[in-house]
Scaffold this active site. Structure first.
Site, PDB file in Angstrom:
ATOM      1  N   CYS A   1      29.729 -35.414 -10.500  1.00 49.74           N
ATOM      2  CA  CYS A   1      29.009 -34.845  -9.364  1.00 49.74           C
ATOM      3  C   CYS A   1      28.114 -35.891  -8.675  1.00 49.74           C
ATOM      4  O   CYS A   1      28.612 -36.844  -8.096  1.00 49.74           O
ATOM      5  CB  CYS A   1      28.231 -33.617  -9.835  1.00 49.74           C
ATOM      6  SG  CYS A   1      27.630 -32.548  -8.529  1.00 49.74           S
ATOM      7  N   HIS A   2      26.794 -35.743  -8.749  1.00 47.71           N
ATOM      8  CA  HIS A   2      25.851 -36.708  -8.172  1.00 47.71           C
ATOM      9  C   HIS A   2      25.461 -37.812  -9.152  1.00 47.71           C
ATOM     10  O   HIS A   2      24.776 -38.763  -8.781  1.00 47.71           O
ATOM     11  CB  HIS A   2      24.575 -35.995  -7.702  1.00 47.71           C
ATOM     12  CG  HIS A   2      24.752 -35.136  -6.495  1.00 47.71           C
ATOM     13  ND1 HIS A   2      25.367 -33.907  -6.544  1.00 47.71           N
ATOM     14  CD2 HIS A   2      24.406 -35.330  -5.202  1.00 47.71           C
ATOM     15  CE1 HIS A   2      25.391 -33.376  -5.338  1.00 47.71           C
ATOM     16  NE2 HIS A   2      24.806 -34.213  -4.494  1.00 47.71           N
ATOM     17  N   ALA A   3      25.880 -37.701 -10.416  1.00 49.84           N
ATOM     18  CA  ALA A   3      25.505 -38.705 -11.424  1.00 49.84           C
ATOM     19  C   ALA A   3      26.000 -40.115 -11.119  1.00 49.84           C
ATOM     20  O   ALA A   3      25.373 -41.076 -11.563  1.00 49.84           O
ATOM     21  CB  ALA A   3      25.963 -38.266 -12.814  1.00 49.84           C
TER      22      ALA A   3
END
Length: 189
Positions: free
Chosen positions: A111-113
C-alpha cells in the site's frame, strides 16, 4: 532451503497502520509456522486504522531501535497513510529498512509502505508497485512502477492494497522458503 518453522519475521509499524495490512500477515505468517515479532517506535502497543476510524490495538514485542537485523529473515511493512508517513521521518525506522536490504533480507511493503523504501533509498531501478496514489512518488524515486497484485525484484516484494493481501503473504512465504537474496548493495546506499 529454510522452512517456515525456523523463520523469524519482523513487522515494523506505528499508530495508524491499515488494520488488515498488519493483522493478516501477522496471523497468516504465524499459521505458516514462522515466529513473528512486531517492532514499534517505543516498544509499546499501537492502534490501527480500520477503513474510516481507529481500529484494534496490536501489542509490540520490541522497540525499532533494539532490532537486530541478523535475527530475522524478513521485514514486513504494513501500509495505511498514517503509519508509513510517521515512520519515514524516523531515523531508526529508515535505517532498519536500509539494513534489511543491504543484509540480503526479504523486505515486503504494501500500500503506502513503499514510502519507506523510497526514504531508505532502496527502490531505484527496481520493479515495484504500491497504492496508486503514490505511483508518482515511486516513479520519481526511480522505481519501475507497475499496476500489479505483486511486484518482486530481488527479494523486495511490493503490493498495492488490502485486496492483494493473500498474494502478498503467499509471496513472502515463497521467498522465505527460497532463503537469502544477494543483491547489489549499490542500490541500497
Amino acid at each position: 532451503m529454510p522452512d517456515m518453522e525456523n523463520a523469524k519475521i519482523l513487522i515494523m509499524s506505528t499508530h495508524g497502520f491499515e488494520q488488515s495490512e498488519l493483522e493478516y500477515p501477522l496471523e497468516h505468517l504465524k499459521k505458516a509456522g514462522a515466529t513473528v515479532h512486531v517492532a514499534t517506535l517505543d516498544g509499546k502497543a499501537i492502534k490501527g486504522w480500520d477503513k474510516d476510524d481507529w481500529g484494534n490495538t496490536v501489542e509490540a514485542d520490541l522497540k525499532i531501535s533494539d532490532v537486530k537485523v541478523d535475527d530475522y529473515i524478513a521485514l514486513v511493512l504494513p501500509g495505511g497513510q498514517i503509519n508509513p508517513d510517521l515512520l519515514r521521518v524516523e531515523k531508526d525506522a529508515v535505517q532498519l529498512v536500509r539494513d534489511f536490504v543491504t543484509n540480503d533480507k526479504i523486505v515486503a511493503a504494501i500500500c503506502h509502505a513503499p514510502w519507506l523504501l523510497i526514504e531508505a533509498g532502496v527502490i531505484k531501478g527496481r520493479e515495484a508497485t504500491s497504492y496508486h496514489s503514490i505511483r508518482t512518488d515511486m516513479e520519481n524515486a526511480g522505481a519501475k512502477w507497475e499496476d500489479s497484485e505483486i511486484a518482486i525484484d530481488n527479494g523486495i516484494i511490493t503490493s498495492r492494497s488490502p485486496e492483494d493481501l493473500e498474494a502478498f503473504v503467499n509471496k513472502i512465504i515463497e521467498e522465505v522458503r527460497e532463503g537469502e537474496h544477494h543483491r547489489d548493495s549499490a542500490n541500497a546506499a
